[in-house]
Scaffold this motif. Structure first.
Motif, PDB file in Angstrom:
ATOM      1  N   PRO A 174      72.106  13.071  16.380  1.00  0.00           N
ATOM      2  CA  PRO A 174      71.168  12.249  16.402  1.00  0.00           C
ATOM      3  C   PRO A 174      70.139  12.427  15.168  1.00  0.00           C
ATOM      4  N   LEU A 200      69.283   9.632  12.475  1.00  0.00           N
ATOM      5  CA  LEU A 200      67.896   9.085  12.037  1.00  0.00           C
ATOM      6  C   LEU A 200      67.306   9.212  10.874  1.00  0.00           C
ATOM      7  N   ALA A 239      71.655   5.198  14.605  1.00  0.00           N
ATOM      8  CA  ALA A 239      70.905   6.095  14.891  1.00  0.00           C
ATOM      9  C   ALA A 239      70.386   5.502  16.277  1.00  0.00           C
ATOM     10  N   CYS A 297      70.905   7.871  19.425  1.00  0.00           N
ATOM     11  CA  CYS A 297      69.652   8.620  20.073  1.00  0.00           C
ATOM     12  C   CYS A 297      69.293   8.073  21.617  1.00  0.00           C
ATOM     13  N   ARG A 298      69.669   6.936  21.696  1.00  0.00           N
ATOM     14  CA  ARG A 298      69.394   6.579  23.277  1.00  0.00           C
ATOM     15  C   ARG A 298      70.354   7.403  24.196  1.00  0.00           C
ATOM     16  N   ALA A 332      68.738  11.064  24.665  1.00  0.00           N
ATOM     17  CA  ALA A 332      67.243  10.669  24.593  1.00  0.00           C
ATOM     18  C   ALA A 332      66.612  11.860  25.552  1.00  0.00           C
ATOM     19  N   SER A 351      66.021  14.840  23.626  1.00  0.00           N
ATOM     20  CA  SER A 351      65.663  14.748  22.298  1.00  0.00           C
ATOM     21  C   SER A 351      64.035  15.387  22.377  1.00  0.00           C
ATOM     22  N   ARG A 398      60.692  13.165  17.557  1.00  0.00           N
ATOM     23  CA  ARG A 398      61.614  12.306  17.024  1.00  0.00           C
ATOM     24  C   ARG A 398      61.900  10.873  17.796  1.00  0.00           C
ATOM     25  N   MET A 399      61.578  11.129  18.765  1.00  0.00           N
ATOM     26  CA  MET A 399      61.667   9.626  19.575  1.00  0.00           C
ATOM     27  C   MET A 399      60.862   8.694  19.207  1.00  0.00           C
ATOM     28  N   LEU A 430      62.217   7.021  16.476  1.00  0.00           N
ATOM     29  CA  LEU A 430      63.327   5.948  16.970  1.00  0.00           C
ATOM     30  C   LEU A 430      62.540   4.714  17.533  1.00  0.00           C
ATOM     31  N   GLN A 457      60.186   8.227  26.005  1.00  0.00           N
ATOM     32  CA  GLN A 457      59.640   9.140  25.201  1.00  0.00           C
ATOM     33  C   GLN A 457      58.362   9.663  25.792  1.00  0.00           C
TER      34      GLN A 457
END
Length: 893
Positions: free
Chosen positions: A509, A513, A535, A539-540, A543, A546, A550-551, A554, A574
């Motif tokens: 991820p 990203l 991305a 990332c989902r 998540a 994560s 970073r979220m 996103l 997040q």
């Protein structure tokens, strides 16, 4: 002594605390001016109070939570009544539990909660003497508490010499103590001496003491025939004269007693058991402490106390280096390594003459323990001393670099830079030199966040492992996205990163990203969208593991892709991750993205609550809040006065540069107000920055098209139209397609305008973005009215007005109202929203309580005590005309 005014003020504070109106005060003044005497007299007169006392000491400034240990240890059993997150934080601080790295804000809240629990039984007066010597971790926690006791039965008192030099204390109410006037000083001298002093001697004492009570007493008892003792020289201050006096008295003691006094000066806790063991190790008789007590240098009791901190510092400074090493060695030998390894290591370090790997390794272990408990400043101090005592030059450089990293994490970049320079003077291998260059680049970057510093950081990162390098590239690029005050620099930075880290096949991820952000900045829309979608998908899926920061990034990618479902999901997730991980440094920005998502879906009150909570965390952390999301909410609300206030804040020195959000918010605001020229100017400014290589919120192009259409400058919307079309074709989600259809309808592109308007509304209806759906109906209604189709226009305008009024988009609602009036219909009046009577913080608290949270749980979220939450709730009940939580849950919040 004439301390009546100061005593009344002190008594007022503690009396207020007893009545539930707590507070804090800093008693300030030079050494010997009477701070401790005033506090002692006032505290002794307290009846029914729990009095907690602690004192900062020079020798423990680098020991983690040393002052907090003294203050809270007597009441630590009350932690069992705290919420689990607070209890675990306190137990981590006191070494009673397994938790490591407790967040400083959570520790502060836990201490506040602990004192709150004590205050349930009786009022609390917490006193910290010599606050200028508190360790950094204790200072942060206690200043946090001091700012939040106004509704508690808690008084917090600090006594400090130089208040301005102690971060946080300067913002608290002060009670300054000055020297006594001549008449009062003469009265003190008269009361202190049994036999009268010669008038000339009295005058010399008065001139030398300058109204300092301790100096008056010392000089009166030990005056020579012609005045105060000691060499006849001009002293720089009364403190110098007092120290000279104490050293003179110390030097007249027997040799063995002097050694005992130096031993006590090197052991700041005053632990008599430890001092007796150390005395035995030195071959000294601990009974000699009584001789020092009779000489007026110290006092014996449950703990050994020096008469004044000046005595301790003067004695320690006057001892020979050899004597200091001997007493520290004895203290190290007598300290239990199992219960107090940090203090034992510190004493061993001060006892060392030459480099000693055994001592250095012990200090390194102490640094690791301090770091795991969140004490980066303490860990840095241990590691720096370990570096000094390391025999091998290469290993010494490594430890100094480790100390520099810890100093940087502790928020002391200048100290970190000094340590890097020291390390670079030692022999290092290639890996060590690369680490030093990277650390120096990080220091420069943290100090300035300038394009030059960012470029250097990116260049140096090439020497890292690929995985670490891309993490650092992402961090550098992301931090520069919103603070790019020199258009073009972001694109240049992206080109450099792309050259150093070419796009690969990685599915991590973080890699996807980084690729997405680089493509979004450097490539046309149709070429950037695939990487952005990849991305988001990756990332989902990851998540939950994560990092919150970073979220945050996103979330911006998702918003730019116009994916309303993922936008809400990621924004909420997040925030949950940041809270669950205790990542309070990331929580404010997570809450701000949540607010932006709430604005888009027309939940303005929830957006305001998220922003209010973000401000509460920023205030607790002492960080400057970002204003971009609040500007966006204000723009959609159409609140011109509030917008101007926020815009003025943006212009103040020291605030982050937030051009990106400001341009977008200004365009929205003026489109709502009908100031279309101003809206177009703002949107075009954002477009120019984007074309020059800076980041821009893609939603600004929708605002640009509407403003250009209204002022008849369709040619200015050419770039925006190209962008919206490319996004809709490569990413045909309903939101993106709706914006493209609406843009064509506004500018009369594509033929049948009515069909385009209706299709845009239909696509918006498939999304969650209520505010844009209502605006689409508004623009369609405006077009229908201009086409003289009033009956049809009324249906669209009425629907738009009802939604926009209901969600609080006042300027757009007023636009709809004006259009309705032009069709011959009066818009419906909406009743006053009772929530409008509440402050932002009251609305936030009411919403969380209505959702089922207890006062303790809300206090944990907002860094406030349960008592403060209950006070706010009482105000909410009064303003809303209700009396219970059940009734609060029935009000639509």
């Amino acid at each position: 002594m004439a301390r009546h005014t100061e005593r009344r003020e002190f008594d007022r504070l503690v009396t207020s605390a007893a009545c539930g109106r707590g507070g804090a005060v800093v008693v300030g003044g030079e050494a010997g001016i009477g701070k401790s005497a005033l506090i002692d007299a006032a505290v002794e007169a307290l009846d029914g109070f729990e009095v907690l006392r602690a004192a900062g000491t020079e020798f423990e400034q680098d020991l983690l939570y040393a002052t907090l240990h003294q203050l809270c240890a007597p009441v630590l059993e009350h932690r069992l009544n705290l919420p689990a997150v607070q209890r675990r934080a306190l137990e981590g601080v006191f070494g009673l539990g397994a938790q490591t790295s407790p967040d400083p804000l959570t520790v502060g809240l836990a201490v506040l909660g602990l004192l709150h629990e004590v205050a349930r039984d009786k009022p609390v007066c917490a006193v910290v003497d010599d606050a200028q010597w508190m360790d950094d971790a204790s200072r942060r926690a206690l200043v946090f508490v001091a700012r939040r006791v106004t509704t508690e039965r808690i008084a917090v008192v600090f006594a400090a010499r130089d208040v301005g030099s102690v971060s946080g204390l300067a913002d608290l109410p002060r009670l300054p103590l000055a020297g006594l006037g001549d008449e009062d000083a003469r009265a003190v001298l008269g009361a202190a001496t049994h036999a009268g002093l010669d008038a000339e001697v009295v005058d010399r004492i008065l001139a030398e003491a300058r109204g300092n009570p301790l100096a008056l007493l010392e000089f009166a008892h030990h005056a020579e025939p012609f005045g105060v003792p000691g060499p006849r020289r001009l002293r720089a201050s009364v403190v110098d004269a007092l120290e000279e006096q104490f050293v003179h008295r110390f030097e007249r003691l027997p040799d063995a007693t002097r050694s005992l006094v130096v031993l006590a000066a090197a052991e700041p806790v005053g632990d008599l058991g430890l001092l007796r063991r150390a005395s035995k190790a030195l071959g000294l008789d601990a009974a000699g402490f009584t001789v020092a007590e009779n000489a007026g240098l110290l006092a014996l009791g449950p703990r050994l106390r020096f008469r004044h901190p000046l005595v301790r510092s003067a004695v320690y400074a006057s001892a020979t280096p050899g004597m200091r090493r001997r007493v520290h060695g004895a203290l190290a030998e007598s300290t239990d390594p199992g219960t107090d390894p940090g203090r034992r290591a510190w004493h061993r370090a001060h006892a060392a003459v030459d480099a000693d790997e055994t001592v250095a390794a012990e200090l390194e272990r102490s640094a690791d323990r301090a770091r795991l408990r969140g004490g980066f400043a303490a860990a840095a101090a241990f590691m720096e001393r370990a570096g000094q005592l390391t025999p091998a030059s290469d290993r010494q450089a490594g430890r100094l670099l480790a100390a520099a990293r810890l100093r940087l994490q502790a928020g002391a970049p200048n100290a970190a830079r000094t340590l890097v320079a020291r390390a670079e003077r030692r022999p290092m291998d290639d890996k060590g030199r690369a680490a030093a260059r990277l650390l120096r680049a990080r220091v420069d970057y943290q100090l300035s966040h300038s394009p030059q510093a960012t470029a250097r950081l990116v260049d140096v990162v090439t020497e890292l492992a690929p995985d670490q390098a891309r993490e650092t590239y992402l961090e550098a690029f992301a931090s520069f996205m919103y603070n790019d005050n020199q258009p073009g620099c972001l694109k240049e930075l992206g080109a450099r990163i792309r050259k150093l880290a070419p796009q690969g096949e990685s599915a991590r991820p973080v890699d996807l990203l980084l690729d997405a952000l680089l493509d979004q900045t450097m490539l046309p829309v149709e070429r950037a969208v695939p990487a952005m979608r990849d991305a988001v998908t990756a990332c989902r899926a990851a998540a939950h593991s994560s990092s919150p920061w970073r979220m945050n990034l996103l979330c911006q990618v998702v918003i730019d892709l116009r994916d309303d479902e993922a936008m809400e999901e990621m924004a909420d997730r997040q925030v949950d991750v940041a809270r669950r991980q205790g990542a309070l440094a990331s929580l404010p920005q997570a809450l701000r993205y949540q607010a932006v998502a709430r604005v888009s879906v027309g939940r303005f009150e929830e957006a305001a609550r998220s922003l209010s909570e973000a401000r509460a965390v920023d205030e607790a952390a002492g960080t400057v809040p970002l204003l971009g999301p609040e500007l966006v909410l204000t723009g959609f609300r159409g609140d011109l006065n509030r917008y101007r206030e926020l815009r003025e804040l943006l212009g103040r020195d020291g605030r982050p540069f937030e051009t990106v959000g400001e341009h977008y918010a200004r365009a929205v605001l003026h489109n709502g107000l009908g100031n279309y020229e101003a809206a177009l100017d703002a949107a075009l400014a954002a477009q120019r920055r984007h074309q020059a290589g800076s980041y821009s919120i893609w939603a600004v192009y929708t605002e640009l098209v509407e403003a250009a259409a209204r002022v008849g400058r369709g040619e200015d919307a050419a770039v925006a139209m190209k962008h919206l079309e490319a996004l809709a074709r490569t990413n045909p989600v309903p939101w993106a397609v709706a914006e493209w259809l609406q843009a064509q309808a506004l500018l009369d592109r594509g033929g049948d305008r009515e069909r385009l308007h209706r299709q845009a509304i239909a696509h918006f209806a498939r999304t969650r973005v209520r505010v844009l759906h209502a605006r689409a109906r508004l623009t369609y209604g405006e077009w229908l009215r201009r086409e003289n189709r009033r009956a049809e226009a009324r249906d669209e305008l009425r629907a738009a007005h009802d939604v926009l009024s209901g969600i609080g988009a006042r300027a757009f609602a007023e636009r709809a109202a004006r259009e309705l009036q032009a069709t011959g219909e009066q818009p419906r009046r909406h009743g006053e929203n009772p929530l409008g009577r509440l402050t932002a913080q009251e609305r936030l608290i009411a919403g969380k309580v209505a959702a089922g949270a207890t006062s303790k749980e809300v206090g944990v979220m907002l860094f406030l005590s349960p008592r403060t939450i209950d006070t706010h709730l009482r105000n909410v009940y009064r303003k809303l005309g209700i009396s219970s939580r059940r009734q609060l849950r029935e009000i639509p919040l």
